[in-house]
Scaffold this motif. Sequence first.
Motif, PDB file in Angstrom:
ATOM      1  N   LEU A  27      45.317 -12.577 -21.951  1.00 18.67           N
ATOM      2  CA  LEU A  27      46.485 -11.801 -21.575  1.00 18.67           C
ATOM      3  C   LEU A  27      47.731 -12.678 -21.494  1.00 18.67           C
ATOM      4  CD1 LEU A  27      44.792  -9.720 -18.741  1.00 18.67           C
ATOM      5  CD2 LEU A  27      45.048  -9.103 -21.151  1.00 18.67           C
ATOM      6  N   GLU A  28      48.860 -12.120 -21.915  1.00 22.14           N
ATOM      7  CA  GLU A  28      50.140 -12.828 -21.854  1.00 22.14           C
ATOM      8  C   GLU A  28      51.021 -12.178 -20.791  1.00 22.14           C
ATOM      9  OE1 GLU A  28      50.893 -15.458 -23.434  1.00 22.14           O
ATOM     10  OE2 GLU A  28      49.575 -15.580 -25.184  1.00 22.14           O
ATOM     11  N   LEU A  29      51.723 -12.986 -20.020  1.00 24.02           N
ATOM     12  CA  LEU A  29      52.653 -12.455 -19.023  1.00 24.02           C
ATOM     13  C   LEU A  29      53.946 -11.975 -19.671  1.00 24.02           C
ATOM     14  CD1 LEU A  29      52.215 -15.102 -16.167  1.00 24.02           C
ATOM     15  CD2 LEU A  29      51.227 -12.810 -16.307  1.00 24.02           C
ATOM     16  N   ASP A  30      54.279 -12.568 -20.806  1.00 21.18           N
ATOM     17  CA  ASP A  30      55.504 -12.214 -21.517  1.00 21.18           C
ATOM     18  C   ASP A  30      55.203 -11.114 -22.532  1.00 21.18           C
ATOM     19  OD1 ASP A  30      58.412 -13.156 -22.333  1.00 21.18           O
ATOM     20  OD2 ASP A  30      57.271 -12.874 -24.196  1.00 21.18           O
ATOM     21  N   ILE A  31      55.955 -10.004 -22.483  1.00 23.15           N
ATOM     22  CA  ILE A  31      55.663  -8.848 -23.330  1.00 23.15           C
ATOM     23  C   ILE A  31      55.827  -9.156 -24.810  1.00 23.15           C
ATOM     24  CG2 ILE A  31      58.010  -7.903 -23.188  1.00 23.15           C
ATOM     25  CD1 ILE A  31      56.646  -5.094 -23.166  1.00 23.15           C
ATOM     26  N   THR A  32      56.796 -10.017 -25.149  1.00 23.72           N
ATOM     27  CA  THR A  32      57.001 -10.369 -26.557  1.00 23.72           C
ATOM     28  C   THR A  32      55.819 -11.160 -27.093  1.00 23.72           C
ATOM     29  OG1 THR A  32      59.398 -10.419 -26.233  1.00 23.72           O
ATOM     30  CG2 THR A  32      58.536 -11.527 -28.197  1.00 23.72           C
ATOM     31  N   LYS A  33      55.356 -12.138 -26.308  1.00 27.95           N
ATOM     32  CA  LYS A  33      54.184 -12.900 -26.715  1.00 27.95           C
ATOM     33  C   LYS A  33      52.962 -11.990 -26.839  1.00 27.95           C
ATOM     34  CE  LYS A  33      55.465 -17.412 -24.789  1.00 27.95           C
ATOM     35  NZ  LYS A  33      55.088 -18.487 -23.821  1.00 27.95           N
ATOM     36  N   SER A  34      52.863 -11.023 -25.941  1.00 24.26           N
ATOM     37  CA  SER A  34      51.743 -10.093 -25.972  1.00 24.26           C
ATOM     38  C   SER A  34      51.761  -9.262 -27.257  1.00 24.26           C
ATOM     39  CB  SER A  34      51.790  -9.170 -24.754  1.00 24.26           C
ATOM     40  OG  SER A  34      50.736  -8.236 -24.787  1.00 24.26           O
ATOM     41  N   GLN A  35      52.940  -8.760 -27.617  1.00 21.79           N
ATOM     42  CA  GLN A  35      53.065  -7.937 -28.820  1.00 21.79           C
ATOM     43  C   GLN A  35      52.824  -8.737 -30.094  1.00 21.79           C
ATOM     44  OE1 GLN A  35      57.028  -6.449 -28.135  1.00 21.79           O
ATOM     45  NE2 GLN A  35      56.288  -4.561 -27.161  1.00 21.79           N
TER      46      GLN A  35
END
Length: 203
Positions: A27-35
């Motif tokens: 899981l990524e805390l940053d939404i951009t990294k997650s996407q």
Amino acid sequence: MTKCFVCNSNSTETILDLGNSPVANNLELDITKSQNSKKYPLNLILCKSKCTHVQIGKIVDQKEIFNDYYYMPSISKTLTDHLQSIPIDINQRFKIKNDSFIVDIGSNDGTFLESAANYSKKILGIDPAKNLSDIANKKGIKTINNFFSSDLSNAIKNDYGYADFIISTNTFAHTPEVNDFVKGLKELISDEELFGDVMNKIS
């Protein structure tokens, strides 16, 4: 085309296709990294031989999944309580001796073995995630940072002897090398002892 884990047949077909998905638990805390995280095909395939084994189609490099693994049972009271109840159940039904050798495959941060240590000090964890193995070792739970295999099984047997109890909480389902895993179990455990791949209590 993916070979069957069990019988090595090339005769397989997709029975469920869920598109592309990132690796679970990364899981990524940053939404951009997650996407933008790397995604892999997520589909189930059926072995069309007599085996009829059902398995995931795309095998992700196991080191990529487990190098840094964020899932820890110790952060969940419900799961911690569950894991702590397993040694109690085993002892009530099979009697753990003071010198019983207890092995936990996929031992994570050592939550189960912490409870098992109330019955025997001869305990050993095996987990491929270095961050989790480090946590367990710092707690005094001897943990080997590696994937379980027949080779590792023989090394453990040479160092510690046969296992009296082998526990694996939802690890078998995540093992592509099924046959080698089972071979390792057979080599490590005594004929009179117990293996349990448990999500619920041993039955």
